[in-house]
Design a protein around this motif. Structure first.
Motif, PDB file in Angstrom:
ATOM      1  N   VAL A  57      43.469  30.394  50.366  1.00 62.99           N
ATOM      2  CA  VAL A  57      43.057  30.372  48.962  1.00 62.99           C
ATOM      3  C   VAL A  57      44.266  30.113  48.065  1.00 62.99           C
ATOM      4  O   VAL A  57      45.277  30.823  48.145  1.00 62.99           O
ATOM      5  N   GLU A 105      36.847  32.654  44.589  1.00 63.55           N
ATOM      6  CA  GLU A 105      37.552  33.495  45.548  1.00 63.55           C
ATOM      7  C   GLU A 105      36.554  34.308  46.387  1.00 63.55           C
ATOM      8  O   GLU A 105      36.759  34.495  47.601  1.00 63.55           O
ATOM      9  N   ILE A 120      45.273  34.689  51.075  1.00 56.85           N
ATOM     10  CA  ILE A 120      45.114  34.509  49.629  1.00 56.85           C
ATOM     11  C   ILE A 120      46.501  34.407  49.014  1.00 56.85           C
ATOM     12  O   ILE A 120      47.249  35.383  48.967  1.00 56.85           O
ATOM     13  N   ARG A 179      45.901  36.078  44.031  1.00 56.87           N
ATOM     14  CA  ARG A 179      44.608  36.773  43.948  1.00 56.87           C
ATOM     15  C   ARG A 179      44.112  36.870  42.508  1.00 56.87           C
ATOM     16  O   ARG A 179      44.871  37.058  41.581  1.00 56.87           O
TER      17      ARG A 179
END
Length: 320
Positions: A65, A104, A121, A124
């Motif tokens: 991510v 997310e 991630i 975040r």
């Protein structure tokens, strides 16, 4: 779509034999292998790789991510992750969020649905309780300091590095010091803000909100910072800039606005990306490729929670 039962019937063998041929099992006669492969070709059969992954419990796919894929900061992290993945014969699923929480969560649901084996991630946006609620479905690794939590992380101690940078500028004779950051609400930004306020308290310096610039990510943002500074009557004498891209924009605009660097404005940045070398910027080097490699290794290690701090290095240059 043809299934293996139909392939078995067409080839005149058992379903078990078909399964062994599909999965390259060594103990099948050449005659039966040829019969199964001929049947597969005749019926245009292709195995369902998702079903294979489901049966084995692994996809050999890691989710990554990032808020932006076109920023050098995240590009270097991805490079480190991708190189490590290649060595381990893993593939990556890149999920760009633009810091949208819903995006997310979609990545987290991929972990829940076993579409990926683990999730990295890099920056975040979801709350801690949300992240933790999905950790039961598989390994989650963060690129931020999570030492007080049960989520693995590889991180830079931004409080410590920001304090070090502020002391460096203070020792150079600067007392009016400002800074620029990206997101104001991120965990790393909170650490930097705390370090800045503690620094001002330590040296009994006034807090000037106008010395702080948020939502600054690229060269154009840096240009806007410098344009704003050129119109300030009591501007800071030094800026701590959390991105080489932004710092480069500030430096270019200072030259156009006839602000001498470092005489009128000292600039210290973060990252040590190639642009900082070209612009001769003093910077704190963050080894992003190394960070990316460590993030992947933690994802591969499964549910064993670990925290790794990566050290930064001062790169001092004479701005020309």
């Amino acid at each position: 779509m043809t299934n293996i039962k139909e392939i078995a019937k067409l080839a005149g063998v058992s379903v078990t034999t078909v399964s062994r041929v599909i999965n390259n099992h060594p103990y099948v006669s050449e005659e039966k292998v040829s019969a199964v492969k001929a049947a597969m070709k005749k019926s245009n059969y292709h195995r369902n790789i998702n079903a294979v992954h489901l049966s084995k419990g692994k996809t050999h796919l890691i989710g990554v991510v990032v808020p932006f894929s076109n920023h050098p900061y995240f590009g270097l992290l991805i490079e480190g992750i991708a190189n490590a993945a290649l060595e381990q014969n893993y593939k990556l699923a890149l999920i760009q969020t633009n810091y949208k929480e819903t995006k997310e969560i979609e990545a987290l649901k991929m972990l829940e649905d076993k579409q990926i084996d683990a999730l990295i991630i890099c920056s975040r946006i979801c709350a801690w309780d949300v992240i933790e609620s999905y950790s039961v479905y598989g390994p989650i690794v963060l690129c931020e300091d999570s030492r007080n939590d049960k989520i693995s992380s590889t991180f830079i101690d931004h409080y410590k590095t920001f304090t070090m940078a502020l002391h460096y500028l203070y020792e150079k004779g600067h007392q009016r010091i400002g800074y620029t950051i990206g997101r104001q609400t991120g965990a790393n930004s909170s650490q930097r803000d705390a370090a800045y306020k503690d620094f001002l308290t330590e040296f009994t310096l006034p807090y000037e909100p106008c010395y702080i610039f948020t939502d600054r990510y690229d060269v154009e943002d840096g240009v806007r910072v410098a344009d704003h500074l050129s119109n300030m009557k009591n501007r800071p004498t030094a800026l701590l800039v959390t991105s080489d891209q932004v710092a480069a924009g500030i430096l270019m605009s200072c030259r156009e606005n006839r602000l001498a660097v470092p005489h009128d404005l000292a600039i210290m940045s973060f990252d040590n990306q190639p642009i900082s070398k070209v612009m001769h910027l003093t910077t704190l080097e963050i080894p992003f490729v190394e960070v990316g490699k460590k993030l992947f290794e933690q994802a591969l290690n499964g549910q064993d929670v670990s925290h790794e701090e990566v050290q930064v290095r001062l790169i001092e240059r004479e701005t020309v």
